[in-house]
Design an enzyme around this catalytic site. Structure first.
Site, short mmCIF file in Angstrom:
data_model
loop_
_atom_site.label_atom_id
_atom_site.label_comp_id
_atom_site.label_asym_id
_atom_site.label_seq_id
_atom_site.Cartn_x
_atom_site.Cartn_y
_atom_site.Cartn_z
N ASP A 354 -4.34 11.06 10.68
CA ASP A 354 -3.87 10.14 9.64
C ASP A 354 -2.62 10.66 8.95
O ASP A 354 -1.62 9.94 8.80
CB ASP A 354 -4.99 9.93 8.62
CG ASP A 354 -4.95 8.55 8.00
OD1 ASP A 354 -4.32 7.66 8.58
OD2 ASP A 354 -5.53 8.36 6.92
N ASP A 433 -10.99 4.05 7.01
CA ASP A 433 -11.33 4.69 5.73
C ASP A 433 -12.74 4.36 5.29
O ASP A 433 -13.25 4.95 4.35
CB ASP A 433 -10.33 4.24 4.66
CG ASP A 433 -8.90 4.56 5.04
OD1 ASP A 433 -8.69 5.62 5.66
OD2 ASP A 433 -8.01 3.75 4.76
#
Length: 537
Positions: A354, A433
């Site tokens: 990420d 997420d």
């Protein structure tokens, strides 16, 4: 790229200026009035640079300017100004070939009060080096060619314009809604995984069933499959970066398939609690409940409606959110990690993934944008700004542009006001997420089920909620999208590790129990009876 709101603070602007190319533009309303007998008027959206000049916050305080259409000239030299002059007027010109600041300087020297640049592009450039144009005070704004043509057709040639900014609410309720949705999804998905684990334990009583269960559980995520999964994610994001035009439809199809299955299983789990309507039909020796057939049809219909109307930003986000939540719930419940070691490996690798694709790829891409931004926006840009997984987005009316539907979207307050004329603004959070920390929460719940406790599950859910709050705090302070895993992974992993260390169960928690069946004595020590099953509390 859409305009950030509110204007960046000095420290945040300096930090992000080193990482990502910012466009310091904001939305505003252009109120155009015709001078004919009909006295018509119409509002249009525009984007302006508040660093050059400020706008009043209401129409009644806005100054009126006559509009001069100079789209047939470049306004790159003083001789492009018409003989009648542009003193105290608003000037509309085409974007290019010289810089924005050069055009603004020439217009200001000619006495103009506003410069409107018309173009079909949806991406806004930097102002460039303002040090050479430090005395600029003119209003510099952007409107679409379509709106400029509509203005001429609707109002004629003699047009007066007034410009004012959009007032955004001081409190953004979407932050609270996003936090509630994500925490609810993670908590429910983890609890559902624990329920399934207890059902497995209850079902595997004899040796034969236990051996079958072990074989079935061998499909759970292992360090090797985790490494392969992360490599696949990297390959997929790179392929999307180069072949977005074709692969975006592949992602949409995968989303439709996964979300329809997820929605079916979520609703089927609720339907099990309803005692009525359990008619059964037999087909080739198999018994099928009629209501499950209708449920499958309903889920398929929801997905088809979303697919057909996915570009209807006014309401399609509702279906996308429902399907996305169902997909995340089913994924968290289904995919199993057998030990904390694998959780650490998965979350750490995806955290690196990420951060790399958000913060570091701008240094290696030609246009200075992160790969995640390009993949989220598509090859021709979009009206959404997405500088990570968690962003604020703006979607202005335009031709349909395909987007990867792997996020939860909540409209911001202005969506429900007349200001939605200018934009549809969303707070977004990516599925990753939710799902990635959710797998850790699910493991904690299953570990609790196997050991007759609830401390790991409760603490990990609280840690996830704290991580989401920290993410939004960083979002507000930096005024830019954040890779949420940067905050969620440390919060959840550290919390789980601390709980295991305090309870002196780190070795057991680290290695996991490989879904071995507990002794009946352990299962009976801490039961809580429900309507249909017994689950350790």
């Amino acid at each position: 790229m859409g305009p950030p709101r509110p204007p960046p603070r000095a420290a945040a602007a300096l930090l992000w200026g080193l990482l990502l190319p910012l466009t310091a533009a904001q939305e505003a309303i252009l109120h155009a009035s015709g001078n004919g007998t009909s006295a018509q008027s119409k509002d249009y959206c525009m984007l302006y640079y508040p660093s050059l000049t400020t706008l009043p916050s209401s129409l009644k305080n806005a100054t009126s300017f006559s509009l001069v259409n100079l789209t047939d000239v470049s306004l790159c030299k003083p001789s492009d100004i018409p003989p009648e002059g542009i003193m105290n007027k608003a000037v509309a010109v085409q974007w290019g070939p010289c810089s924005l600041l050069e055009k603004a300087k020439i217009a200001q020297d000619g006495g103009a009060k506003a410069l409107l640049l018309a173009n079909n592009s949806v991406q806004l450039p930097h102002l460039g080096n303002k040090s050479e144009f430090h005395d600029l005070k003119i209003l510099l704004a952007f409107i679409s060619n379509r709106d400029l043509k509509d203005m001429k057709q609707t109002l004629g040639n003699n047009i007066t314009v007034q410009m004012y900014s959009i007032l955004w609410p001081d409190i953004d309720y979407t932050i609270v809604i996003i936090v509630l949705i994500t925490v609810f999804t993670v908590a429910l998905g983890g609890y559902w995984s624990g329920v399934v684990e207890w059902e497995h334990i209850q079902a595997a009583r004899d040796t034969e069933d236990r051996e079958k269960r072990k074989k079935k559980d061998s499909a759970a995520l292992t360090p090797l499959t985790i490494a392969m999964f992360v490599v696949l994610c990297c390959v997929m994001i790179v392929l999307l970066y180069f072949f977005y035009k074709w692969l975006v439809y592949f992602i949409i199809v995968i989303f439709c398939m996964g979300s329809s299955v997820g929605l079916f299983h979520c609703l089927a789990a609720l339907m099990r609690k309803i005692p009525c309507g359990r008619c059964i039909i037999e087909y080739r020796g198999k018994a099928i409940e009629v209501r499950r057939i209708f449920l499958a049809g309903l889920c398929l219909a929801v997905v088809v409606v979303w697919f057909v109307f996915r570009h209807e930003e006014r309401w399609a986000w509702i279906l996308q959110d429902i399907l996305g939540i169902a997909f995340c719930l089913y994924f968290i419940k289904t995919v199993k990690i057998t030990n904390f070691k694998s959780c650490v490996m998965l979350l750490s690798l995806l955290l690196i993934y990420d951060v790399f694709f958000v913060f570091l790829t701008p240094y290696i891409t030609k246009n200075g944008q992160s790969v995640l931004v390009e993949v989220a926006d598509g090859p021709v840009g979009s009206h959404e700004k997405n500088d990570g997984n968690l962003v604020e987005a703006t979607a202005q009316p335009s031709a349909p542009h395909e987007k990867i539907p792997i996020l939860i979207k909540i409209p911001k307050p202005a969506f429900f006001s007349v200001m939605s004329l200018c934009s549809i603004s969303f707070s977004l959070v990516g599925f990753g997420d939710i799902v990635v920390p959710g797998l850790l929460v699910a493991y904690c719940r299953r570990f609790d089920v196997q050991n007759g406790s609830s401390i790991y599950y409760v603490s990990s859910v609280i840690a996830y909620a704290v991580g989401m709050i920290i993410t939004f705090v960083a979002l507000v302070l930096m005024d830019k999208g954040q890779p949420a895993l940067l905050y969620l992974v440390p919060c959840t992993l550290i919390t789980a590790a601390v709980v295991a260390w305090i309870r002196k169960e780190m070795e057991k928690f680290w290695k996991g129990s490989n879904y071995q069946i507990m002794n009946n004595e352990v299962a009976e020590e801490n039961p809580v009876t429900t309507n249909e099953q017994t689950i350790p509390h």
